[in-house]
Design an enzyme around this catalytic site. Structure first.
Site, PDB file in Angstrom:
ATOM      1  N   SER A 216       0.991  -1.156   0.198  1.00 43.51           N
ATOM      2  CA  SER A 216      -0.019   0.199   0.067  1.00 43.51           C
ATOM      3  C   SER A 216       0.841   1.236   0.010  1.00 43.51           C
ATOM      4  O   SER A 216       2.235   0.887   0.218  1.00 43.51           O
ATOM      5  CB  SER A 216      -0.953  -0.099   1.310  1.00 43.51           C
ATOM      6  N   GLY A 266      -9.489  -4.983   3.666  1.00 50.84           N
ATOM      7  CA  GLY A 266      -9.715  -6.146   2.435  1.00 50.84           C
ATOM      8  C   GLY A 266      -9.470  -5.459   1.135  1.00 50.84           C
ATOM      9  O   GLY A 266      -9.482  -6.290   0.199  1.00 50.84           O
ATOM     10  N   GLY A 268      -6.779  -3.962  -0.198  1.00 50.52           N
ATOM     11  CA  GLY A 268      -5.642  -4.706  -0.605  1.00 50.52           C
ATOM     12  C   GLY A 268      -5.620  -6.022  -1.041  1.00 50.52           C
ATOM     13  O   GLY A 268      -4.945  -6.376  -1.938  1.00 50.52           O
ATOM     14  N   ASP A 269      -6.236  -6.716  -0.032  1.00 49.86           N
ATOM     15  CA  ASP A 269      -6.168  -8.281  -0.183  1.00 49.86           C
ATOM     16  C   ASP A 269      -6.863  -8.492  -1.753  1.00 49.86           C
ATOM     17  O   ASP A 269      -6.522  -9.474  -2.379  1.00 49.86           O
ATOM     18  CB  ASP A 269      -6.987  -9.016   0.781  1.00 49.86           C
ATOM     19  N   ASN A 293      -7.712  -3.328  -9.486  1.00 47.32           N
ATOM     20  CA  ASN A 293      -8.610  -2.148  -9.195  1.00 47.32           C
ATOM     21  C   ASN A 293      -9.975  -2.342  -8.849  1.00 47.32           C
ATOM     22  O   ASN A 293     -10.689  -1.857  -8.041  1.00 47.32           O
ATOM     23  CB  ASN A 293      -8.223  -0.869  -9.838  1.00 47.32           C
TER      24      ASN A 293
END
Ligand SMILES: Nc1ncnc2c1ncn2[C@@H]1O[C@H](COP(=O)(O)OP(=O)(O)O)[C@@H](O)[C@H]1O
Ligand SMILES: O=P([O-])([O-])O[C@@H]1[C@@H](O)[C@H](O)[C@@H](O)[C@H](O)[C@@H]1O
Length: 378
Positions: A216, A266, A268-269, A293
């Site tokens: 991130s 969640g 980013g996951d 994205n």
């Protein structure tokens, strides 16, 4: 639930070579996801506003099941999850753990308290402060299955993916994608999550054998993008601004999808799993990041592990089938990655944006996941 194995570090390089040779010729399209499910407690203004299933493994499984290409229409996407929980695990019947049960340990399930402040609504303020309240056992190399995988995702949240476990993943998988949060998180005496420089960790020497490292924007300074990009492709996600990819010799910005954020947990996951699914469909890394994205945006519009509307998933599948003229072999192969934006990149973005409209902004609460209302409206 199966019981966790005792730590065992006895696998040697030669043994792994034999394992790979012995399995040559077998289909190796399977993925390996390593990281533990956890309990998330969402707190706002000193009040508990949600208790949900968490852990990157839960979000990642959800997206891989939704977006991976399948040879057959029916059935689950082919991947294995290696995860550990305690006897107190509250979500054994939620879809992800029910389909891919975790190993059961004597220690309690990993648990995080996520503290949301009103500043979370501003563009670049950290979304939340995380505190690890319990930590389940680490995942040891011996916990991984003895077979080859097409790809691996190292997605620890609480330091559970040990350096030797990542090393074994690298030996078993043709390509490994790593979430930096699995490598650089440090916890103070109170469990507050901080970060250490990746270069100072035992993971750093493994980077040249990793295909993609996702961080991130908050984690990026600890990863050291300029050094890391010479060893593997680095992806830096930036919330509502989408993401950037950095590889040795190039970089690209990938545009986001609009979302009404109710819970950033969640994102980013879900991004990483969407990205991996894009690679599995045969997209270049920059095009695959569009799918990252897309699922990152879908994740923030719901509380906890999101539910995707079947019509939306069908639309995504049709778009991918239509836009990808010639799908390469549906497995990740480290020697054939391409990074650049393709000629269909903008069309793909526009079509996915249409598909995103088929996702109701805030789906109904899902009691099996402990979903509740809005956590951080903007
Ligand atoms: N508010 C948002 N609107 C649209 N997309 C978002 C939003 N927040 C996150 N995303 C998507 O999810 C990805 C990961 O989110 P980010 O906040 O950067 O990661 P993390 O959850 O690890 O902090 C982003 O790159 C973006 O694609
Ligand atoms: O929000 P995100 O960074 O993608 O990932 C999150 C982790 O950072 C957090 O530790 C965990 O408790 C959440 O369930 C989720 O996995």
């Amino acid at each position: 639930m199966p019981l966790a194995a005792e730590p065992d570090d006895t696998h040697e390089e030669g043994e792994d070579q034999q394992l790979l040779l012995a399995k040559k010729g077998e289909p190796t399209l399977e993925g390996l996801v390593v990281g533990s499910y956890c309990h998330d407690v969402l707190i706002r203004g000193g009040r508990v506003v949600g208790e949900t299933l968490g852990g990157a493994a839960a979000f990642v499984s959800n997206v891989l099941d939704a977006a991976s290409p399948r040879e057959a229409e029916q059935g689950e996407a082919p991947f294995v999850v290696v995860s550990k929980v305690g006897r107190d695990f509250a979500y054994a019947s939620a879809p992800a753990p029910a389909r891919r049960p975790p190993l059961l340990c004597a220690s309690p399930t990993t648990s995080f308290h996520a503290q949301f402040s009103d500043a979370a609504a501003s563009a670049h303020a950290p979304d939340r402060e995380l505190r690890r309240v319990h930590a389940c056992d680490p995942i040891y190399p011996a916990d991984l299955p003895d077979r080859r995988f097409a790809y691996g995702l190292a997605v620890g949240v609480a330091g559970e993916v040990l350096p030797e476990t990542l090393e074994r993943m690298i030996r078993l998988c043709r390509a490994v994608l790593v979430d930096a949060q699995a490598l650089i998180r440090a916890f103070d005496g109170d469990g507050a999550v901080g970060h250490v420089a990746l270069e100072d960790t035992p993971y750093a020497r493994l980077l040249p054998r990793v295909a993609f490292l996702k961080a991130s924007s908050e984690e990026a300074p600890y990863v050291g993008v300029e050094t890391a990009r010479r060893r593997c492709c680095v992806i830096v996600t930036d919330g509502r601004d989408g993401c950037r990819l950095y590889w040795d010799g190039g970089e690209a910005r990938v545009a986001p999808f609009p979302a009404v954020q109710v819970d950033p947990t969640g994102a980013g996951d879900s991004f990483l799993a969407g990205f991996a699914a894009g690679l599995l469909w045969g997209l270049s890394a920059t095009d695959a990041a569009l799918l990252g994205n897309f699922f990152g945006a879908a994740a923030v519009s719901q509380v906890g592990v999101p539910t995707f509307h079947p019509k939306m998933l069908q639309a995504v599948k049709e778009i991918l089938e239509e836009k990808i003229a010639k799908r390469s072999s549906p497995c990740i192969n480290g020697t054939t990655f391409t990074f650049d934006r393709s000629s269909v990149h903008d069309e793909l973005h526009a079509a996915l944006q249409e598909a995103a409209r088929l996702m109701p902004e805030q789906q109904q609460a899902d009691p099996t996941n402990g979903n509740c209302g809005d956590i951080c409206s903007v």
